[in-house]
Design a protein around this motif. Structure first.
Motif, PDB file in Angstrom:
ATOM      1  N   LEU A 109       1.053  -1.168   0.314  1.00  0.00           N
ATOM      2  CA  LEU A 109       0.007   0.098   0.328  1.00  0.00           C
ATOM      3  C   LEU A 109       0.969   1.168  -0.055  1.00  0.00           C
ATOM      4  CD1 LEU A 109      -2.744  -0.543   2.821  1.00  0.00           C
ATOM      5  CD2 LEU A 109      -3.229  -0.912   0.231  1.00  0.00           C
ATOM      6  N   ILE A 110       0.508   2.280  -1.080  1.00  0.00           N
ATOM      7  CA  ILE A 110       1.413   3.372  -1.262  1.00  0.00           C
ATOM      8  C   ILE A 110       0.899   4.238  -0.221  1.00  0.00           C
ATOM      9  CG2 ILE A 110       3.153   5.215  -2.849  1.00  0.00           C
ATOM     10  CD1 ILE A 110       3.864   1.875  -2.317  1.00  0.00           C
ATOM     11  N   HIS A 111       1.875   5.695   0.349  1.00  0.00           N
ATOM     12  CA  HIS A 111       0.684   6.082   1.361  1.00  0.00           C
ATOM     13  C   HIS A 111       0.916   7.456   0.270  1.00  0.00           C
ATOM     14  CE1 HIS A 111      -1.204   3.621   4.914  1.00  0.00           C
ATOM     15  NE2 HIS A 111       0.079   2.532   4.089  1.00  0.00           N
ATOM     16  N   GLN A 112       2.949   7.520   0.045  1.00  0.00           N
ATOM     17  CA  GLN A 112       3.158   8.662   0.194  1.00  0.00           C
ATOM     18  C   GLN A 112       4.719   8.234  -1.032  1.00  0.00           C
ATOM     19  OE1 GLN A 112       3.708  11.481   3.413  1.00  0.00           O
ATOM     20  NE2 GLN A 112       5.559   9.888   4.266  1.00  0.00           N
ATOM     21  N   ILE A 113       4.830   9.537  -2.182  1.00  0.00           N
ATOM     22  CA  ILE A 113       6.147   9.093  -2.868  1.00  0.00           C
ATOM     23  C   ILE A 113       6.395  10.576  -3.295  1.00  0.00           C
ATOM     24  CG2 ILE A 113       5.257   8.140  -4.681  1.00  0.00           C
ATOM     25  CD1 ILE A 113       6.996   7.108  -5.117  1.00  0.00           C
ATOM     26  N   GLY A 114       7.059  10.679  -2.848  1.00  0.00           N
ATOM     27  CA  GLY A 114       7.640  12.517  -3.707  1.00  0.00           C
ATOM     28  C   GLY A 114       9.476  12.864  -3.492  1.00  0.00           C
ATOM     29  N   GLU A 115       9.732  13.759  -3.728  1.00  0.00           N
ATOM     30  CA  GLU A 115      11.000  14.159  -3.466  1.00  0.00           C
ATOM     31  C   GLU A 115      10.610  16.622  -2.933  1.00  0.00           C
ATOM     32  OE1 GLU A 115      14.244  16.415  -7.199  1.00  0.00           O
ATOM     33  OE2 GLU A 115      12.623  14.733  -7.046  1.00  0.00           O
ATOM     34  N   GLN A 116      11.349  16.763  -2.189  1.00  0.00           N
ATOM     35  CA  GLN A 116      11.256  17.566  -1.646  1.00  0.00           C
ATOM     36  C   GLN A 116      12.323  18.555  -1.054  1.00  0.00           C
ATOM     37  OE1 GLN A 116       8.902  17.072   1.976  1.00  0.00           O
ATOM     38  NE2 GLN A 116       7.024  17.230   0.655  1.00  0.00           N
ATOM     39  N   VAL A 117      12.504  20.014  -1.312  1.00  0.00           N
ATOM     40  CA  VAL A 117      13.336  20.595  -1.030  1.00  0.00           C
ATOM     41  C   VAL A 117      13.312  21.875   0.018  1.00  0.00           C
ATOM     42  CG1 VAL A 117      15.096  22.721  -2.000  1.00  0.00           C
ATOM     43  CG2 VAL A 117      13.504  20.660  -3.808  1.00  0.00           C
ATOM     44  N   CYS A 118      13.586  21.824   1.046  1.00  0.00           N
ATOM     45  CA  CYS A 118      13.905  22.175   2.250  1.00  0.00           C
ATOM     46  C   CYS A 118      14.523  23.139   2.575  1.00  0.00           C
ATOM     47  CB  CYS A 118      14.047  21.113   3.244  1.00  0.00           C
ATOM     48  SG  CYS A 118      12.320  19.741   3.405  1.00  0.00           S
ATOM     49  N   GLU A 119      13.926  24.042   2.200  1.00  0.00           N
ATOM     50  CA  GLU A 119      15.601  25.696   2.733  1.00  0.00           C
ATOM     51  C   GLU A 119      16.082  25.903   4.287  1.00  0.00           C
ATOM     52  OE1 GLU A 119      15.619  27.416   0.495  1.00  0.00           O
ATOM     53  OE2 GLU A 119      13.933  26.774  -0.849  1.00  0.00           O
ATOM     54  N   PRO A 120      17.380  26.304   4.138  1.00  0.00           N
ATOM     55  CA  PRO A 120      17.727  26.535   5.799  1.00  0.00           C
ATOM     56  C   PRO A 120      16.681  26.608   6.949  1.00  0.00           C
ATOM     57  CG  PRO A 120      19.340  27.048   3.536  1.00  0.00           C
ATOM     58  CD  PRO A 120      17.701  26.962   3.299  1.00  0.00           C
ATOM     59  N   GLY A 121      16.671  26.013   7.263  1.00  0.00           N
ATOM     60  CA  GLY A 121      15.896  26.262   9.241  1.00  0.00           C
ATOM     61  C   GLY A 121      14.984  25.509   8.874  1.00  0.00           C
ATOM     62  N   TYR A 122      14.013  25.620   7.539  1.00  0.00           N
ATOM     63  CA  TYR A 122      13.577  24.263   7.691  1.00  0.00           C
ATOM     64  C   TYR A 122      12.866  23.094   8.907  1.00  0.00           C
ATOM     65  CZ  TYR A 122       9.526  21.506   6.537  1.00  0.00           C
ATOM     66  OH  TYR A 122       8.268  20.341   6.450  1.00  0.00           O
ATOM     67  N   ARG A 123      11.957  22.578   9.458  1.00  0.00           N
ATOM     68  CA  ARG A 123      11.886  21.795  10.373  1.00  0.00           C
ATOM     69  C   ARG A 123      10.716  21.315  10.582  1.00  0.00           C
ATOM     70  NH1 ARG A 123      15.004  20.818  15.639  1.00  0.00           N
ATOM     71  NH2 ARG A 123      16.258  22.714  15.323  1.00  0.00           N
ATOM     72  N   CYS A 124      10.636  20.073   9.627  1.00  0.00           N
ATOM     73  CA  CYS A 124       9.122  19.772   9.651  1.00  0.00           C
ATOM     74  C   CYS A 124       8.477  19.283  11.445  1.00  0.00           C
ATOM     75  CB  CYS A 124       9.718  18.285   9.201  1.00  0.00           C
ATOM     76  SG  CYS A 124       9.841  16.937   9.873  1.00  0.00           S
ATOM     77  N   SER A 125       7.430  18.965  11.550  1.00  0.00           N
ATOM     78  CA  SER A 125       6.310  18.694  12.539  1.00  0.00           C
ATOM     79  C   SER A 125       6.637  17.792  12.512  1.00  0.00           C
ATOM     80  CB  SER A 125       5.029  19.601  11.978  1.00  0.00           C
ATOM     81  OG  SER A 125       4.766  20.312  12.148  1.00  0.00           O
ATOM     82  N   ARG A 126       7.068  17.289  14.275  1.00  0.00           N
ATOM     83  CA  ARG A 126       7.431  16.112  15.117  1.00  0.00           C
ATOM     84  C   ARG A 126       6.414  14.587  14.447  1.00  0.00           C
ATOM     85  NH1 ARG A 126       8.231  13.863  19.894  1.00  0.00           N
ATOM     86  NH2 ARG A 126       9.557  12.778  19.596  1.00  0.00           N
ATOM     87  N   HIS A 127       6.503  14.502  13.618  1.00  0.00           N
ATOM     88  CA  HIS A 127       4.991  13.229  14.024  1.00  0.00           C
ATOM     89  C   HIS A 127       5.528  12.396  14.662  1.00  0.00           C
ATOM     90  CE1 HIS A 127       6.951  13.042  10.077  1.00  0.00           C
ATOM     91  NE2 HIS A 127       6.933  12.542   9.998  1.00  0.00           N
ATOM     92  N   VAL A 128       4.473  11.246  14.871  1.00  0.00           N
ATOM     93  CA  VAL A 128       4.524  10.314  14.631  1.00  0.00           C
ATOM     94  C   VAL A 128       4.460   8.653  13.465  1.00  0.00           C
ATOM     95  CG1 VAL A 128       3.912   7.934  16.069  1.00  0.00           C
ATOM     96  CG2 VAL A 128       3.998   9.665  16.944  1.00  0.00           C
ATOM     97  N   GLN A 129       5.652   8.486  12.706  1.00  0.00           N
ATOM     98  CA  GLN A 129       5.263   7.519  11.626  1.00  0.00           C
ATOM     99  C   GLN A 129       4.586   6.621  11.427  1.00  0.00           C
ATOM    100  OE1 GLN A 129       7.750   8.624   9.640  1.00  0.00           O
ATOM    101  NE2 GLN A 129       6.874   7.328   7.729  1.00  0.00           N
TER     102      GLN A 129
END
Length: 296
Positions: free
Chosen positions: A28-48
């Protein structure tokens, strides 16, 4: 990947099926992709919530698993298992590829069971990969993006190749890492391989002798190495995994206590009940009674 709590992320391409995963072969594919994060970007802490393979293409960042931070750079590949607290932080501009997936039915074949077992508890270390792995990941991503002729068949092939190739890379590296740590009389034993074999074949393994025969060692020698490194005997680990597998049988497959004990090779239901209580703290029927309100 969780949404950003601040600005600084640009999705080059992302396809999400989080609420309605896309069935691709055994996955089951939930997500696939490519992302570019700028310096200082922090994603929200989450439970995998699914298995995730990530590969850094360019830049530098921090990958955090349950609060343990590791620097990641171009060419670094890492796996995030289900249930851990996950967060990515870009110290420089960070570009990475990711594939999030789950395996809904690991009983399809022994190979699928092996894959599922590996991704449930993958090695925690970050692996430096060659260009061909980057290309393999990119080809998989391109199939989702382009939707060309025989799209579905090719996606299934690409996903399967990526998932298995990453597993093989880690298993190959694990054998190298364990070679010096787990050797005696010039003979190396990869205890990770032993654990993986037990986890994937727990329904068919009848005891220590089966495992020792599989790896061509005497039962006593293999048990000694296992106990020295893992802090439990080989028999104790087999029993632990049997009970954990039986919990799944009782809860998900609806088997009776007698049926579950037979499936995982206990001599009698009484012996199974005693072992279950040692591992889980309560007998199986009491465990199910307590769990019932959570499942309704």
């Amino acid at each position: 990947m969780a949404q950003s709590s601040i600005s600084g992320i640009r999705s080059v391409y992302e396809k999400q099926f989080i609420s309605n995963p896309d069935r691709i072969g055994n996955y089951l594919i939930h997500q696939i992709g490519e992302q570019v994060c700028e310096p200082g970007y922090r994603c929200s802490r989450h439970v995998q919530w699914c298995y995730e393979i990530s590969l850094v293409v360019d830049g530098v960042g921090i990958n955090s698993i349950d609060g343990e931070e590791s620097e990641v750079r171009a060419g670094d590949l890492f796996i995030t298992p289900v249930g851990v607290a996950h967060q990515i932080f870009a110290t420089e501009q960070l570009r990475y590829l990711f594939l999030g997936f789950s395996i809904p039915d690991a009983t399809v074949s022994e190979d699928v069971r092996l894959i599922d077992t590996f991704y449930k508890s993958p090695p925690a270390h970050i692996m430096k990969v060659e260009r061909d792995t980057v290309e393999l990941f990119t080809q998989c991503l391109n199939e989702f993006y382009n939707e060309s002729v025989c799209h579905s068949a090719m996606i299934e092939s690409r996903v399967n190749e990526l998932v298995i190739s990453v597993m093989r890379l880690y298993l190959s590296q694990s054998r190298k890492n364990y070679r010096n740590e787990l050797q005696s009389n010039n003979t190396g034993i990869s205890l990770y391989a032993v654990r993986l074999y037990i986890d994937s074949c727990i329904r068919t393994i009848q005891g220590v002798n089966d495992v020792a025969q599989r790896f061509n060692y005497s039962p006593s020698y293999l048990s000694h190495c296992f106990n020295r490194q893992m802090g439990m005997t080989l028999q104790q680990y087999i029993c632990l995994r049997r009970i954990q597998e039986s919990v799944r049988m009782l809860e998900d497959e609806g088997l009776s206590v007698a049926e579950a004990s037979q499936q995982i090779h206990f001599a009698t239901p009484q012996a199974y009940t005693r072992a279950f209580k040692r591992v889980m703290g309560v007998p199986p029927k009491e465990y199910l009674r307590r769990r019932k309100p959570e499942r309704t």
